[in-house]
Structures are given as structure tokens and as C-alpha cells.
Design an enzyme around this catalytic site. Structure first.
Site, PDB file in Angstrom:
ATOM      1  CB  SER A 124      -0.857  -0.031   1.265  1.00 14.66           C
ATOM      2  OG  SER A 124      -1.436   1.229   1.484  1.00 14.66           O
ATOM      3  CE1 TYR A 148      -4.005  -2.948   5.443  1.00 15.79           C
ATOM      4  CE2 TYR A 148      -3.491  -0.620   5.171  1.00 15.79           C
ATOM      5  CZ  TYR A 148      -3.777  -1.863   4.615  1.00 15.79           C
ATOM      6  OH  TYR A 148      -3.817  -2.003   3.253  1.00 15.79           O
ATOM      7  CE  LYS A 152      -1.486  -4.594   3.222  1.00 18.67           C
ATOM      8  NZ  LYS A 152      -1.735  -5.921   2.662  1.00 18.67           N
TER       9      LYS A 152
HETATM   10  P1  NAD Z   1     -11.024  -7.136   0.836  1.00 16.17           P
HETATM   11  O1  NAD Z   1     -11.284  -7.179   2.299  1.00 16.17           O
HETATM   12  O2  NAD Z   1     -12.171  -6.853  -0.065  1.00 16.17           O
HETATM   13  O3  NAD Z   1     -10.338  -8.486   0.358  1.00 16.17           O
HETATM   14  C1  NAD Z   1      -9.480  -9.243   1.191  1.00 16.17           C
HETATM   15  C2  NAD Z   1      -9.979 -10.671   1.150  1.00 16.17           C
HETATM   16  O4  NAD Z   1      -9.119 -11.480   1.964  1.00 16.17           O
HETATM   17  C3  NAD Z   1     -11.385 -10.835   1.705  1.00 16.17           C
HETATM   18  O5  NAD Z   1     -12.167 -11.554   0.776  1.00 16.17           O
HETATM   19  C4  NAD Z   1     -11.195 -11.637   2.991  1.00 16.17           C
HETATM   20  O6  NAD Z   1     -12.297 -12.496   3.252  1.00 16.17           O
HETATM   21  C5  NAD Z   1      -9.907 -12.387   2.711  1.00 16.17           C
HETATM   22  N1  NAD Z   1      -9.080 -12.763   3.863  1.00 16.17           N
HETATM   23  C6  NAD Z   1      -8.643 -11.995   4.893  1.00 16.17           C
HETATM   24  N2  NAD Z   1      -7.845 -12.699   5.693  1.00 16.17           N
HETATM   25  C7  NAD Z   1      -7.758 -13.956   5.159  1.00 16.17           C
HETATM   26  C8  NAD Z   1      -7.053 -15.144   5.504  1.00 16.17           C
HETATM   27  N3  NAD Z   1      -6.278 -15.206   6.589  1.00 16.17           N
HETATM   28  N4  NAD Z   1      -7.185 -16.218   4.704  1.00 16.17           N
HETATM   29  C9  NAD Z   1      -7.964 -16.192   3.601  1.00 16.17           C
HETATM   30  N5  NAD Z   1      -8.656 -15.117   3.233  1.00 16.17           N
HETATM   31  C10 NAD Z   1      -8.546 -13.993   3.991  1.00 16.17           C
HETATM   32  O7  NAD Z   1      -9.842  -6.067   0.602  1.00 16.17           O
HETATM   33  P2  NAD Z   1      -9.273  -5.446  -0.732  1.00 16.17           P
HETATM   34  O8  NAD Z   1      -9.617  -4.021  -0.759  1.00 16.17           O
HETATM   35  O9  NAD Z   1      -9.621  -6.311  -1.887  1.00 16.17           O
HETATM   36  O10 NAD Z   1      -7.721  -5.549  -0.435  1.00 16.17           O
HETATM   37  C11 NAD Z   1      -6.915  -6.621  -0.894  1.00 16.17           C
HETATM   38  C12 NAD Z   1      -5.496  -6.416  -0.418  1.00 16.17           C
HETATM   39  O11 NAD Z   1      -5.020  -5.165  -0.905  1.00 16.17           O
HETATM   40  C13 NAD Z   1      -5.341  -6.364   1.104  1.00 16.17           C
HETATM   41  O12 NAD Z   1      -4.154  -7.000   1.450  1.00 16.17           O
HETATM   42  C14 NAD Z   1      -5.270  -4.884   1.389  1.00 16.17           C
HETATM   43  O13 NAD Z   1      -4.566  -4.602   2.563  1.00 16.17           O
HETATM   44  C15 NAD Z   1      -4.518  -4.376   0.165  1.00 16.17           C
HETATM   45  N6  NAD Z   1      -4.763  -2.963  -0.108  1.00 16.17           N
HETATM   46  C16 NAD Z   1      -6.044  -2.513  -0.266  1.00 16.17           C
HETATM   47  C17 NAD Z   1      -6.278  -1.157  -0.498  1.00 16.17           C
HETATM   48  C18 NAD Z   1      -7.674  -0.636  -0.647  1.00 16.17           C
HETATM   49  O14 NAD Z   1      -7.858   0.578  -0.566  1.00 16.17           O
HETATM   50  N7  NAD Z   1      -8.686  -1.451  -0.896  1.00 16.17           N
HETATM   51  C19 NAD Z   1      -5.192  -0.272  -0.604  1.00 16.17           C
HETATM   52  C20 NAD Z   1      -3.896  -0.766  -0.467  1.00 16.17           C
HETATM   53  C21 NAD Z   1      -3.693  -2.112  -0.222  1.00 16.17           C
HETATM   54  C1  UD1 Z   2      -7.030   5.174   3.743  1.00 15.16           C
HETATM   55  C2  UD1 Z   2      -6.207   4.594   4.867  1.00 15.16           C
HETATM   56  C3  UD1 Z   2      -4.881   4.126   4.315  1.00 15.16           C
HETATM   57  C4  UD1 Z   2      -5.104   3.116   3.196  1.00 15.16           C
HETATM   58  C5  UD1 Z   2      -5.971   3.760   2.126  1.00 15.16           C
HETATM   59  C6  UD1 Z   2      -6.272   2.738   1.058  1.00 15.16           C
HETATM   60  C7  UD1 Z   2      -6.917   5.840   6.891  1.00 15.16           C
HETATM   61  C8  UD1 Z   2      -6.513   6.832   7.925  1.00 15.16           C
HETATM   62  N1  UD1 Z   2      -6.002   5.604   5.900  1.00 15.16           N
HETATM   63  O1  UD1 Z   2      -6.340   6.274   3.272  1.00 15.16           O
HETATM   64  O2  UD1 Z   2      -4.089   3.522   5.312  1.00 15.16           O
HETATM   65  O3  UD1 Z   2      -3.883   2.707   2.620  1.00 15.16           O
HETATM   66  O4  UD1 Z   2      -7.193   4.217   2.705  1.00 15.16           O
HETATM   67  O5  UD1 Z   2      -7.276   3.119   0.222  1.00 15.16           O
HETATM   68  O6  UD1 Z   2      -7.983   5.250   6.952  1.00 15.16           O
HETATM   69  N2  UD1 Z   2     -12.432  11.620   3.386  1.00 15.16           N
HETATM   70  C9  UD1 Z   2     -13.430  12.515   3.728  1.00 15.16           C
HETATM   71  N3  UD1 Z   2     -14.614  12.016   4.225  1.00 15.16           N
HETATM   72  C10 UD1 Z   2     -14.827  10.679   4.405  1.00 15.16           C
HETATM   73  C11 UD1 Z   2     -13.790   9.765   4.032  1.00 15.16           C
HETATM   74  C12 UD1 Z   2     -12.601  10.278   3.533  1.00 15.16           C
HETATM   75  O7  UD1 Z   2     -13.268  13.731   3.593  1.00 15.16           O
HETATM   76  O8  UD1 Z   2     -15.898  10.290   4.885  1.00 15.16           O
HETATM   77  C13 UD1 Z   2     -11.168  12.154   2.802  1.00 15.16           C
HETATM   78  C14 UD1 Z   2      -9.916  11.799   3.591  1.00 15.16           C
HETATM   79  O9  UD1 Z   2      -9.661  12.760   4.571  1.00 15.16           O
HETATM   80  C15 UD1 Z   2      -8.853  11.770   2.472  1.00 15.16           C
HETATM   81  C16 UD1 Z   2      -9.644  11.298   1.243  1.00 15.16           C
HETATM   82  O10 UD1 Z   2     -11.018  11.559   1.544  1.00 15.16           O
HETATM   83  O11 UD1 Z   2      -8.392  13.073   2.213  1.00 15.16           O
HETATM   84  C17 UD1 Z   2      -9.472   9.816   0.951  1.00 15.16           C
HETATM   85  O12 UD1 Z   2      -9.767   9.068   2.130  1.00 15.16           O
HETATM   86  P1  UD1 Z   2      -9.786   7.456   2.142  1.00 15.16           P
HETATM   87  O13 UD1 Z   2     -10.647   6.982   1.037  1.00 15.16           O
HETATM   88  O14 UD1 Z   2     -10.123   7.026   3.529  1.00 15.16           O
HETATM   89  O15 UD1 Z   2      -8.294   7.038   1.768  1.00 15.16           O
HETATM   90  P2  UD1 Z   2      -6.885   7.465   2.441  1.00 15.16           P
HETATM   91  O16 UD1 Z   2      -7.029   8.582   3.363  1.00 15.16           O
HETATM   92  O17 UD1 Z   2      -5.935   7.636   1.326  1.00 15.16           O
END
Ligand code: NAD
Ligand code: UD1
Length: 333
Positions: A124, A148, A152
């Protein structure tokens, strides 16, 4: 290739399974369904016409994973499985360290034992902390303010150390910026449990009338309009980035930012959503959210030059597809 996708029924994982299947790879999903539903497998099949194998299992369970690796002999692993709610990780740090670290250790260990040469990890942009934008892969990482983010950074370190002593292994660390949007079919997308923490799902729930108004967390940041700036990336672009990374993988550790390289403020995203969907989003300015940074966007040169990949979809498509999914989700669940 046959790819084992952990977390494959989750948000990013499901879109990546679709792109892998569309690119003629075979897919095995391992997901324990803590944050997703088994029906997603049907939806992946409905989109692609191909059904991935599915195991409801914990990726941190060494015995089960050993059996799955021995039975199927995958060519590569994409490890999405993990817990991802920043606030929850502060309340329950041990659950986050246990799940996210243990699953990574078990999977990379199985890769080595079973001769699997490709490992792709979901990292991330949070690992950059409050560095100077745009974030570059070579930057020194800053300490995270929550467990969290720590998981990572720790997983990146573990995988880097393991790759150093396993010269045939390819480890790709993908640092995602802010994934939003959904598959254009409206069949898969982001369906957070409870009140969303992230901006786009919050906006779509306000649009649907589930939530009353959007609170904008701060309008006094040193950004052009005072609201926070992020690099939103369409989840299908992100999924395509995984296929590119896997197909270009060579031994060693390779780190790529997956973003668009463009920053969008909260107000800009709200306006884009309103324009794309012909809706009004009630908003009010609120306090800054603790732990937030002013700006976060990627330098995407490395992914473009080395993977031949770049994001193609803009903010309009992100807003349109997020809203389409939110509406069909209501009808379908
Ligand atoms: P998500 O929660 O939709 O998907 C994660 C999946 O992993 C879920 O289906 C959950 O049931 C499964 N899971 C969790 N722990 C498990 C385990 N021990 N064994 C098997 N399955 C398990 O999340 P996402 O948004 O699709 O994120 C996927 C990955 O990307 C995560 O590692 C997350 O940290 C990373 N990531 C997500 C974002 C974001 O904004 N969505 C940003 C940066 C990184
Ligand atoms: C969040 C996570 C970050 C993660 C990322 C992945 C937190 C503190 N950080 O970051 O660790 O890697 O998601 O997608 O949760 N905002 C509003 N109103 C809301 C929600 C968000 O104004 O109700 C603003 C936030 O202040 C920010 C922007 O929208 O400026 C994006 O927020 P968000 O979608 O939560 O993502 P990140 O802050 O980038």
C-alpha cells in the site's frame, strides 16, 4: 499460468481473477470469507465464462495451504488476503499482525517448499507515510501511525529478506494507491461492512440515501482547494497491473507503484461524481481525520517503463462504475 489467488473473493482480488481469466490464466481462489461472499465466485464466472476453483480456507493455515500447493502445483501466487481497516487495526493490533504477517510467512514458505517462482504481494502507498509527493519506489519508508500500515511494511521486509536467499524466486511488491470503482458489469465491486471508512464508498452510500451527508475531513490542508488529495485508481486498471506484473516477473525483488500519477481532491471527486451520475451529494466540512496526510500520489514511471502498464480509466469512469455497482448491489443482494 495457474495462479493461486488468496483473498480472491474480495474487492481487488475478484477483479484481478477476472483479468487473469480473461488473459487465459487459470485461477484457484483461497479465501476464508471474513470480508467477502462465496457468491463472488459465481459472479466471476458470469463475467468471464470460466469458473475458478475455490477453497474456503485460511491462508495462514500451513497444513491446508501445503495440501493445496501439493495438489495443484501453481505457477504463481498473488496474495491479497488480509485485514485492511486502519481504525480496527489500532483497536485489535494482534489480530492484524497475526493475520497479515502469518498468512504472508506461510505462503512464501509454501512457495519455496513447492518450487513456486512467482509471488505478488498487495502492499500500500501507506508505507510512504508523509514523504514528499509524488511518491517514488526508491524513497525511504516513513513509520506508519497504525498496525495495518506496519503489517504492510513488515511483510515487504520479510519478503525482501526471503528473496535474497532464494535467487530463483521473483517477489513483486505492488504499492496500491486508492482503488475505487467496479467492474463495468456491475456484478462485482466494493461492498464494505458497516459504515464505510473510505471516501468513494461513503459517497455512493450518501447517493443511495443510506447515509445523510458526506463529512469532508478538513478544508485547510496546503492543497489547491484545502481538501485532501489522493491518487484514485480504477480497480480494473489495478487488476490489469497485476496481470502485467505477473507476466513480466523475473527473479529478484521488484517494487511498483500502481496509481495514475494524478492527484484529485475530495471536492474534485465529489464534483466528478455529481457530474458523472447527475446526482447531488450533500456535504459538510468537518475536522481533519487523525492520521491523514495532505497529499498522496504516485510517480508511475517505473510501472510504465518496466511493466508496459498504465492506468487507462479516469475519474469519470471510476465514479460511474462505483455508482452502477452500488445500485446493482442493492438489487442483487
Ligand atoms: P477485501 O477485504 O475486499 O479483500 C481481502 C480478502 O481477503 C477478503 O475476501 C477476505 O475475506 C480475505 N481474507 C482476509 N484474511 C484472510 C485469511 N487469513 N485467509 C484467507 N482469506 C482472507 O480487501 P481489498 O480491498 O480487496 O484488499 C486486498 C489487499 O489489498 C489487502 O491485502 C489490502 O490490505 C490491500 N490494499 C487494499 C487497499 C484498498 O484501498 N482497498 C489499498 C492498499 C492495499
Ligand atoms: C485510507 C487509509 C490508508 C489506506 C488507504 C487505502 C486511513 C486513515 N487511511 O487512506 O491507510 O492505505 O485508505 O485506500 O484510513 N475523506 C473525507 N470524508 C470521508 C472519508 C474520507 O473527507 O468520509 C477524505 C480523507 O480525509 C482523504 C480522502 O477523503 O483526504 C481519501 O480518504 P480514504 O478513502 O479514507 O483514503 P486514504 O485517506 O488515502
Amino acid at each position: 499460468m495457474l495462479i493461486l489467488v488468496t483473498g480472491g473473493t474480495g474487492y481487488i482480488g475478484s477483479h484481478t481473477c477476472v483479468e487473469l481469466l480473461n488473459s487465459k490464466h487459470d485461477v484457484i481462489i483461497v479465501d476464508n470469507l471474513v470480508n467477502s461472499k462465496a457468491e463472488t465466485v459465481d459472479r466471476i464466472e458470469a463475467i468471464t465464462g470460466k469458473r475458478p476453483l475455490f477453497y474456503q480456507a485460511d491462508a495462514a493455515d500451513d497444513n491446508v495451504m501445503d495440501l493445496i500447493f501439493a495438489t495443484h502445483k501453481p505457477d504463481g501466487v498473488i496474495h491479497f488476503a488480509g485485514l485492511k481497516a486502519v481504525g480496527e487495526s489500532v483497536e485489535a493490533p494482534l489480530a492484524y499482525y497475526r493475520n497479515n504477517l502469518l498468512s504472508t510467512i506461510v505462503l512464501i514458505d509454501n512457495c519455496i517448499r513447492h518450487g513456486v517462482r512467482h509471488f505478488v504481494f498487495s502492499s500500500s502507498a501507506t508505507v510512504y507515510g508523509d514523504n514528499q509527493v509524488p511518491f517514488l519506489e526508491t524513497m525511504e519508508l516513513r513509520p506508519r501511525t497504525n498496525p495495518y500500515g506496519e503489517t504492510k511494511a513488515m511483510c515487504e521486509r520479510i519478503l525482501t529478506d526471503v528473496a535474497r536467499v532464494n535467487p530463483g524466486l521473483s517477489v513483486t511488491l505492488l504499492r496500491y494507491f486508492n482503488p475505487v470503482g467496479a467492474h463495468e458489469s456491475g456484478l462485482i465491486g466494493e461492498a464494505p461492512q458497516g459504515i464505510p471508512n473510505n471516501l468513494m464508498p461513503y459517497i455512493t452510500q450518501v447517493a443511495k440515501g443510506i447515509l445523510k451527508e458526506l463529512r469532508i475531513f478538513g478544508d485547510d490542508y496546503p492543497t489547491p482547494d484545502g481538501t485532501g488529495v489522493r491518487d484514485y485508481i480504477h480497480v480494473v486498471d489495478l487488476a490489469e497491473g497485476h496481470v502485467a506484473a505477473l507476466e513480466k516477473a523475473v527473479p529478484g525483488v521488484h517494487i511498483y507503484n500502481l496509481g495514475t500519477g494524478r492527484g484529485t481532491s475530495v471536492l474534485e471527486l465529489v464534483r466528478a461524481f455529481e457530474e458523472a451520475n447527475g446526482l447531488k451529494i450533500p456535504c459538510r466540512i468537518a475536522e481533519r481525520r487523525p492520521g491523514d496526510i495532505a497529499e498522496c500520489y504516485a510517480d508511475v514511471t517505473k510501472a510504465r517503463e518496466e511493466l508496459g502498464w498504465e492506468a487507462k480509466r479516469g475519474v469519470f469512469e471510476m465514479c460511474r462504475d462505483a455508482w452502477r455497482f452500488e445500485q446493482s448491489y442493492e438489487a442483487g443482494e
